[in-house]
Design a protein around this motif. Sequence first.
Motif: not given
Length: 238
Positions: A62-71, A110-111, A113-117
Amino acid sequence: MKLVIGGATGFVGREVLRQALNSPEITSIVTIGRRPVTVVDSTNIAKLTDIVMEDGEHYSESDIEKIANADACIWTIAVARTKALTTPFDICKKVTRDYTLAGIDALTKSNNKGKPLRFIYMSGVAISRDMNQDFRKWDKTTSPEMHQLRCMLEIELVSYASNSKGKVEICCVRPGYIAGDREIPGWVPPNIPEGIPQIERRDLVAACLKMGIDGIEKDPLSNDDAVRIGEEALGRFG
């Protein structure tokens, strides 16, 4: 933009959350900490998700889903310098180092998006990446073991980013004395040791948010550079 804040209940973290909530450019905020956040102005509360973790080394699905794909992430979780003098070293290491490395790893993996966090780590003015220095010289202001740990952590974060194949960019911000809000009437700064630079908390946070949105200018980021970037960006986040 989706922003993750590590440690939004501390002195700096509270200001990160305040400015992020006020920014229309930041559409989603996830806070990670051991205590729930308190928001006085609930105008933009709908874009906030708060994760309370008893153990910052272990992220649930659940935590991973919430933080996934952060910029971007602004990370402020650490045992404070003064508290480190009276806190067992294994706890200091767990909170300061292990939680940080677990956080950047969970965010990076968990990122998709195809661009770096953009991972912006709150370090300190006295920290360097010279592991040959005499750490005993810090025994009057902090634990030499703790100072060595924080120096090594910067190296580990830079190495993690270098090995991430472009999935994460790192910036270690090295503020000096972080002053309280400038508009408080009658505020007088404490007796700051000679040679220690100073930065307003609002300016420091504005600099971090600008880099989180626009891109990291350099690593490490000195106190003077943070002042310059923050003063220019403050009107944008306020």
